[in-house]
Write an enzyme that holds these catalytic residues in place. Sequence first.
Site, PDB file in Angstrom:
ATOM      1  CG  ASP A  30     -62.637 121.559 -67.091  1.00 39.41           C
ATOM      2  OD1 ASP A  30     -62.924 120.412 -66.711  1.00 39.41           O
ATOM      3  OD2 ASP A  30     -62.861 121.968 -68.249  1.00 39.41           O
ATOM      4  CB  CYS A  48     -57.351 134.498 -74.492  1.00 29.66           C
ATOM      5  SG  CYS A  48     -58.137 134.922 -72.913  1.00 29.66           S
ATOM      6  CB  CYS A  86     -65.745 133.765 -74.515  1.00 32.88           C
ATOM      7  SG  CYS A  86     -64.430 134.999 -74.669  1.00 32.88           S
TER       8      CYS A  86
END
Length: 354
Positions: free
Chosen positions: A6, A94, A185
Site C-alpha cells: 500500500d 501509533c 507489529c
Amino acid sequence: MSGGVDSSVSAALLKAQGYEVIGAMMRFWPDNKKDDCFETCCSPDAAYEARRVADQVGVPFYLLDYREEFQEKIIDPFIAGYAAGETPNPCVNCNTRVKFDSLLKKARMLGCEFVATGHYVIRQGQALLRGDRNKDQTYFLWGTPKEAIPHLLFPVGHLEKPQVRQLAEAFGLPTAKKPESQNICFVQGDLKEFLAGHLTARPGPLVDLETGRVIGEHAGAQFYTVGQKKGLGLWQTHLERYVVRVSVPTNEVFVGPRAACEWGGLEAREVNWLLEPEELPEEVEVQVRYRTKPVPAQIEALSSGRMRVRLKEPQFAVTPGQSVVVYSGDRLLGGGFIAQPLWNGHEQTLIESL
C-alpha cells in the site's frame, strides 16, 4: 513507507502525479532484540523492501530513528493498559501520537508540505471519509489532530486492494505480492507470552455471574478480555461462558452467558473530534470494534474530554481500552477510548439476585 504494497503504490502514484517524493520509514525495532522481533510491517527486512521500492520509484529514502518514542508512546501504554485490565489497540496511538503528530511535525520542519501513507482513507478538504469498505482504516484515525488533516495524503484511499496490487504489478514494484501483516507489529508470536514477559501472573478465581460461585481459576486477570470464550478451561462443565468483566484490583474474572456481554451504551475518555462539537448531528453511527457493523447512537458530551454513548442496538463485548468511533454516513467525526460499558440489564439483574 512500511515495506508493504500500500505505501509502495502510494509513493509510486505520487511520483507519477508530479510530486517531489521523499521515502521515509520509522525505525521502531530496538538494538537488543533479534531481527524477527517485529512483524513484517516494521522489521529490518521491511526496511530493506522499502528501500528497494524507493530505488525502483526513483526517490530518496531515509530510515528515521523512532525507537525511544515508540517505546514511550506505544509499547509502554500498551502494557500498562493490560495491567489495568483493559484491551488496548496500539495502532490508534501509533497513528495519533507518532505518524500524524511527531512524524508530521518533523516533515513540516524539513520543508515537506504533506505526509502520505497507504491507509485506505479518503480526504476531502477537512473531512476524512471511509475508503474501500473491505479495508477501510478510518476506525484507527479518530485521534488525528484536526490541524494535521490538511497536511495528509492517502493516495490509495479511493482504491480497492486488488486494484492496488494491480498497480504495484504495473509499476514493477517488488512488494506487489507481499502478504499483509495482521498482527501487532511489536508482538512476535503469542500475545499472552509477550504480556507474561512484562506482567506478573497471579492466578485467581473465575466467578460465574449467574451463581456467584467460583467455577474455575484464571491465569492472571490482566490476560483476559471482555467477550473472550476460549481459554477459560470450562469445557468440562459444559457451560458456554464469556468474560463479562475483568477486575485487576481484586484479581477476579467474571464470566456469564453471551447475553451478559450485550451492552446498550458506554462511556469514553480522551475524546477527539474532527469537527466542532456544535456541528455534531443529533444522531450518529458508532463502531465499538474494527470489524463490527456501525449502529445508530446518541452522544452526550461530558466534562474532561469524556462522552457517553447510548446505542440503539446492544453491542457484544464493549471492551475498556478499545475505541468507540463516531461516523455520519461515511464521514469520520471522531472517537475515544472506551472507559466502561453501560446499561447491561442482564448483568445487573444477575448481580441484584446474588
